[in-house]
Write a protein that holds these residues in place. Structure first.
Motif, mmCIF file in Angstrom:
data_model
loop_
_atom_site.group_PDB
_atom_site.id
_atom_site.type_symbol
_atom_site.label_atom_id
_atom_site.label_comp_id
_atom_site.label_asym_id
_atom_site.label_seq_id
_atom_site.Cartn_x
_atom_site.Cartn_y
_atom_site.Cartn_z
ATOM 1 N N SER A 92 -7.497 9.875 11.453
ATOM 2 C CA SER A 92 -7.634 8.413 12.038
ATOM 3 C C SER A 92 -8.812 8.602 12.851
ATOM 4 O O SER A 92 -9.260 9.563 13.239
ATOM 5 C CB SER A 92 -6.337 8.027 12.787
ATOM 6 N N HIS A 103 4.278 -2.886 8.593
ATOM 7 C CA HIS A 103 3.744 -1.245 8.381
ATOM 8 C C HIS A 103 5.134 -0.425 9.040
ATOM 9 O O HIS A 103 5.310 0.468 8.655
ATOM 10 C CB HIS A 103 2.671 -1.181 9.082
ATOM 11 N N ALA A 147 0.490 6.888 2.500
ATOM 12 C CA ALA A 147 -0.708 7.580 3.078
ATOM 13 C C ALA A 147 -1.833 6.544 3.552
ATOM 14 O O ALA A 147 -2.440 6.824 4.456
ATOM 15 C CB ALA A 147 -1.377 8.171 1.804
ATOM 16 N N GLU A 148 -1.721 5.365 3.181
ATOM 17 C CA GLU A 148 -2.691 4.393 3.536
ATOM 18 C C GLU A 148 -2.299 3.624 4.840
ATOM 19 O O GLU A 148 -3.174 2.684 5.497
ATOM 20 C CB GLU A 148 -2.992 3.221 2.320
ATOM 21 N N ILE A 149 -1.123 3.918 5.297
ATOM 22 C CA ILE A 149 -0.490 3.164 6.715
ATOM 23 C C ILE A 149 -1.280 3.930 7.767
ATOM 24 O O ILE A 149 -1.035 5.150 7.978
ATOM 25 C CB ILE A 149 0.889 3.158 6.585
ATOM 26 N N ASP A 150 -2.065 3.072 8.507
ATOM 27 C CA ASP A 150 -2.744 3.645 9.631
ATOM 28 C C ASP A 150 -2.245 2.811 10.847
ATOM 29 O O ASP A 150 -2.629 1.813 11.198
ATOM 30 C CB ASP A 150 -4.142 3.652 9.585
ATOM 31 N N ILE A 166 0.751 -1.257 0.155
ATOM 32 C CA ILE A 166 -0.029 -0.151 0.055
ATOM 33 C C ILE A 166 0.998 1.063 -0.015
ATOM 34 O O ILE A 166 2.184 1.228 0.230
ATOM 35 C CB ILE A 166 -0.949 0.069 1.245
ATOM 36 N N SER A 167 0.163 2.324 -0.427
ATOM 37 C CA SER A 167 1.046 3.600 -0.174
ATOM 38 C C SER A 167 1.146 4.022 1.176
ATOM 39 O O SER A 167 0.597 3.600 2.115
ATOM 40 C CB SER A 167 0.123 4.844 -0.915
ATOM 41 N N GLN A 204 -0.169 11.298 10.208
ATOM 42 C CA GLN A 204 -1.529 10.684 10.069
ATOM 43 C C GLN A 204 -2.555 11.519 10.179
ATOM 44 O O GLN A 204 -2.822 12.222 11.075
ATOM 45 C CB GLN A 204 -1.663 9.569 11.218
ATOM 46 N N ASN A 237 -4.589 1.448 13.874
ATOM 47 C CA ASN A 237 -5.579 0.424 13.734
ATOM 48 C C ASN A 237 -5.250 -0.708 14.885
ATOM 49 O O ASN A 237 -4.199 -1.184 14.989
ATOM 50 C CB ASN A 237 -5.192 -0.333 12.275
#
Length: 463
Positions: free
Chosen positions: A92, A76, A58-61, A55-56, A89, A64
């Motif tokens: 969120s 991640h 920007a998509e890493i959260d 994933i990009s 981030q 979670n």
């Protein structure tokens, strides 16, 4: 106007019993949840988390709460350490925050409380409305130092030495009651049980009621809006009331005995009653409640989940288990390595007190930053082959699972001693501790914990 409200609130807290304050906070919280959707606990549906490389950025959260359960936290955090070690981030469930993921940067932050504040709280989210408690871990010096010093004595070297035999006898009792050759849940029978026994001793809490302490710890550290956990807010508030009533009774009873001439003990209540700065903390109920919960949670999560994590890790790395059995003198170093590998509390939060720059990123005053200890302890720049458990790792003690600087975990030596004694007694009794299936991992951004670990013991043959 705000100062006036604060003063009125402070005076009300001084005259209203703490259990009634918590009941009132519960009513207030429920009302807020009805009228304001923003106060309702977030709901976290579990969906598949892709590998961090897929994933990009920007998509890493990292917030979670299923990252650990699904095992994707490794990919991640590695991606962030390599490509964006101070990562913003924007959105969120817990609001915007910076993820700090490299060992070197977290160490620098933890040592610099002048710029990175622990106030108002050290969790990624926020406490529920009405539950505005205060604890010294979420205070900056000098107030932090004053309150911490009042209870630091409970883990002074002299006291630890005196506690060692008591801890050993309780470990022996628990291990001698375990079934051999049949499956059982290690988390419940060993990790929770031993932690509860030690907490009851440190807090001078009724020994038969020790599981009340681990229950309230799980509830408070699992609040959805604070840590992404599964605790029910109504259950949390309801469980707190009888426990606090009991604690205040213990406080008043011990205070009366000390005033009558009894020599204070070295439990936490006695130490707080004997210190000028904390002896009247019961007149500051939300501060009293906050520090009580801090001591319970602090004494629960680190030791308990390292007890389970160590068993799991040695099964994942059987060559290390064989190395341990061949050389039990490695236990002290292994304890540090288990704590590094497990990192039971994944992070601590900070707020920027002023505009600053961290690894080229412009941090604004008031920004929230999360120091991901779980990532720092797997940083390849500091630990060789960090995802491996290596029980004779030369720099195992350099882990930062206990934090660093003024906020370094007060009970780190006690936790290490409990784990050392546990493994000494385990090796003396059992040839093998076989993990029968993958463990159940708790849902949380904060606690890297286990709810179930099924094992089977093989008794050591006596020569």
């Amino acid at each position: 106007m705000i100062d006036v409200i604060g003063q009125v609130r402070s005076k009300v807290e001084q005259v209203v019993p703490i259990d009634l304050l918590v009941r009132g906070a519960h009513v207030y919280n429920r009302a807020r949840r009805v009228v304001d959707a923003r106060e309702r606990p977030p709901i976290f549906p579990e969906t598949r988390i892709p590998d961090g490389a897929e994933i990009s950025l920007a998509e890493i959260d990292t917030s979670n709460p299923f990252l650990y359960r699904q095992g994707q936290w490794l990919t991640h955090f590695k991606r962030l350490r390599d490509e964006s070690p101070v990562h913003f981030q924007k959105e969120s469930p817990f609001g915007p925050f910076w993820s700090v993921t490299r060992y070197e940067d977290i160490l620098a932050m933890d040592k610099n409380h002048h710029v990175f504040s622990a106030e108002p709280y050290i969790i990624i989210g926020k406490p529920p409305a009405g539950f505005d408690i205060k604890m010294f871990i979420a205070m900056d010096p000098p107030q932090h130092d004053v309150q911490r010093s009042a209870v630091q004595g409970v883990v002074a070297p002299k006291n630890l030495k005196q506690m060692e035999q008591l801890i050993r006898s309780r470990v022996q009792e628990v291990l001698d009651e375990l079934p051999v050759g049949e499956p059982f849940n290690w988390v419940d029978r060993v990790s929770i049980e031993l932690t509860g026994r030690m907490l009851a001793t440190l807090l001078d809490y009724p020994y038969d009621d020790r599981r009340e302490l681990t229950k309230i710890s799980d509830l408070t550290s699992g609040i959805p809006g604070a840590t992404g956990g599964t605790s029910d807010l109504d259950e949390t508030f309801s469980a707190a009331v009888p426990l606090l009533r009991k604690v205040m009774h213990l406080w008043d009873e011990k205070k009366a005995r000390i005033e009558a001439g009894e020599t204070p003990g070295f439990d936490l209540i006695s130490l707080m009653l004997s210190d000028e700065n904390t002896k009247n903390m019961n007149h500051r109920p939300m501060e009293f409640l906050g520090n009580w919960i801090l001591l319970v949670v602090g004494g629960n999560d680190t030791t308990r989940n390292s007890m389970s994590g160590g068993v799991y890790a040695l099964n994942k790395f059987p060559d290390e288990f064989a190395k341990l059995k061949a050389n039990p003198k490695l236990i002290p170093n292994m304890v540090s390595e288990i704590i590094r590998w497990q990192t039971p509390l994944a992070y601590m939060a900070r707020r920027a007190k002023e505009d600053t720059v961290l690894r080229g990123q412009q941090i604004k005053k008031g920004d929230k930053l999360i120091m991901w200890y779980a990532s720092a302890n797997r940083d390849e720049r500091h630990f060789e082959n960090p995802d491996q458990l290596v029980i004779d790792r030369p720099n195992a003690r350099n882990h930062i699972a206990f934090g660093f600087g003024v906020h370094r975990c007060m009970g780190n030596r006690l936790a290490e001693m409990q784990l050392r004694i546990l493994w000494e007694e385990l090796l003396d009794r059992f040839e093998d501790i076989e993990v029968l299936e993958e463990p159940e991992i708790v849902q949380s951004t904060f606690v890297r914990g286990y709810s179930k670990l099924m094992v089977k013991l093989t008794r050591k043959q006596q020569v």
